[in-house]
Design a protein around this motif. Structure first.
Motif, PDB file in Angstrom:
ATOM      1  N   CYS A  15       0.828  -1.206   0.000  1.00 40.80           N
ATOM      2  CA  CYS A  15       0.000   0.000   0.000  1.00 40.80           C
ATOM      3  C   CYS A  15       0.862   1.255   0.000  1.00 40.80           C
ATOM      4  O   CYS A  15       0.638   2.172  -0.794  1.00 40.80           O
ATOM      5  N   GLU A  16       1.850   1.296   0.869  1.00 39.98           N
ATOM      6  CA  GLU A  16       2.674   2.494   1.026  1.00 39.98           C
ATOM      7  C   GLU A  16       3.636   2.734  -0.138  1.00 39.98           C
ATOM      8  O   GLU A  16       4.183   3.828  -0.260  1.00 39.98           O
ATOM      9  N   THR A  17       3.837   1.758  -0.983  1.00 42.13           N
ATOM     10  CA  THR A  17       4.691   1.952  -2.151  1.00 42.13           C
ATOM     11  C   THR A  17       3.864   2.105  -3.430  1.00 42.13           C
ATOM     12  O   THR A  17       4.400   2.040  -4.534  1.00 42.13           O
ATOM     13  N   MET A  54      -4.149   5.883  -2.444  1.00 42.93           N
ATOM     14  CA  MET A  54      -2.741   5.995  -2.045  1.00 42.93           C
ATOM     15  C   MET A  54      -1.830   5.917  -3.275  1.00 42.93           C
ATOM     16  O   MET A  54      -0.862   6.666  -3.391  1.00 42.93           O
ATOM     17  N   LYS A  55      -2.148   5.048  -4.196  1.00 42.37           N
ATOM     18  CA  LYS A  55      -1.387   4.949  -5.448  1.00 42.37           C
ATOM     19  C   LYS A  55      -1.427   6.288  -6.180  1.00 42.37           C
ATOM     20  O   LYS A  55      -0.403   6.797  -6.645  1.00 42.37           O
ATOM     21  N   GLY A  56      -2.614   6.895  -6.240  1.00 45.10           N
ATOM     22  CA  GLY A  56      -2.765   8.190  -6.895  1.00 45.10           C
ATOM     23  C   GLY A  56      -2.038   9.312  -6.164  1.00 45.10           C
ATOM     24  O   GLY A  56      -1.507  10.230  -6.798  1.00 45.10           O
ATOM     25  N   PHE A  57      -1.985   9.239  -4.838  1.00 44.98           N
ATOM     26  CA  PHE A  57      -1.299  10.269  -4.039  1.00 44.98           C
ATOM     27  C   PHE A  57       0.193  10.305  -4.370  1.00 44.98           C
ATOM     28  O   PHE A  57       0.821  11.369  -4.309  1.00 44.98           O
ATOM     29  N   PRO A  62       6.088  11.869  -5.939  1.00 50.07           N
ATOM     30  CA  PRO A  62       6.725  10.640  -6.425  1.00 50.07           C
ATOM     31  C   PRO A  62       7.838  10.085  -5.529  1.00 50.07           C
ATOM     32  O   PRO A  62       8.180   8.903  -5.645  1.00 50.07           O
ATOM     33  N   ASP A  63       8.394  10.906  -4.655  1.00 53.16           N
ATOM     34  CA  ASP A  63       9.435  10.397  -3.758  1.00 53.16           C
ATOM     35  C   ASP A  63       8.852   9.967  -2.417  1.00 53.16           C
ATOM     36  O   ASP A  63       9.586   9.752  -1.453  1.00 53.16           O
ATOM     37  N   GLU A  93       3.086  16.938 -11.319  1.00 57.13           N
ATOM     38  CA  GLU A  93       1.680  17.276 -11.568  1.00 57.13           C
ATOM     39  C   GLU A  93       0.791  16.174 -10.999  1.00 57.13           C
ATOM     40  O   GLU A  93       1.231  15.059 -10.785  1.00 57.13           O
ATOM     41  N   GLY A  94      -0.468  16.530 -10.779  1.00 60.50           N
ATOM     42  CA  GLY A  94      -1.439  15.541 -10.336  1.00 60.50           C
ATOM     43  C   GLY A  94      -2.089  15.895  -9.018  1.00 60.50           C
ATOM     44  O   GLY A  94      -3.050  15.256  -8.617  1.00 60.50           O
TER      45      GLY A  94
END
Length: 138
Positions: A15-17, A54-57, A62-63, A93-94
């Motif tokens: 989840c966290e990755t 979470m994937k979208g976040f 990105p880091d 972006e996003g």
């Protein structure tokens, strides 16, 4: 090591990755539920929805990475609590605004309730207001 502890660790990492539901579903009941008292997660009431959120976040951050501070199993109540710190920088972006270059450092806890060998429900304890402010999103 108890099987729920191992399952919780594998779920937490996926989840966290940013593996989303595809990477997390094997550890959860298909209809697993989710709750949080956080405005950023209003309307997210399934674990599928949260793992994909979470994937979208991680798109605008990105880091994004986590540091586990505690991992506790409550065998009597059949749950696992994971306390972590999430860190990351809004460089892509996003997000709700163009990249701010600002960093977040957020404490949070997942409480994963098991039914059998899989997660039935997860509660996230997180102060989203502080995190969003640190990122410059509010």
């Amino acid at each position: 090591m108890s099987s729920i502890k191992e399952t919780a660790k594998r779920f937490f990492e996926a989840c966290e990755t940013g593996k989303g539901w595809e990477g997390c579903r094997h550890f959860c009941h298909p209809d697993a539920t989710f709750s949080a008292q956080a405005g950023a997660l209003t309307g997210v009431d399934t674990l599928k929805g949260y793992t994909d959120w979470m994937k979208g976040f991680l798109t605008p951050v990105p880091d994004g990475r986590y540091e586990v501070r505690s991992f506790a199993v409550d065998e009597e109540r059949n749950n696992v609590a994971a306390y972590g710190i999430f860190r990351g920088t809004n460089t892509a972006e996003g997000g709700p605004v163009p990249p701010t270059g600002k960093q977040v450092e957020a404490d949070y806890v997942y409480v994963m309730q098991f039914e059998g060998e899989r997660i039935r429900h997860m509660t996230k304890i997180w102060n989203d207001g502080i995190s969003l402010k640190q990122l410059g999103w509010v």
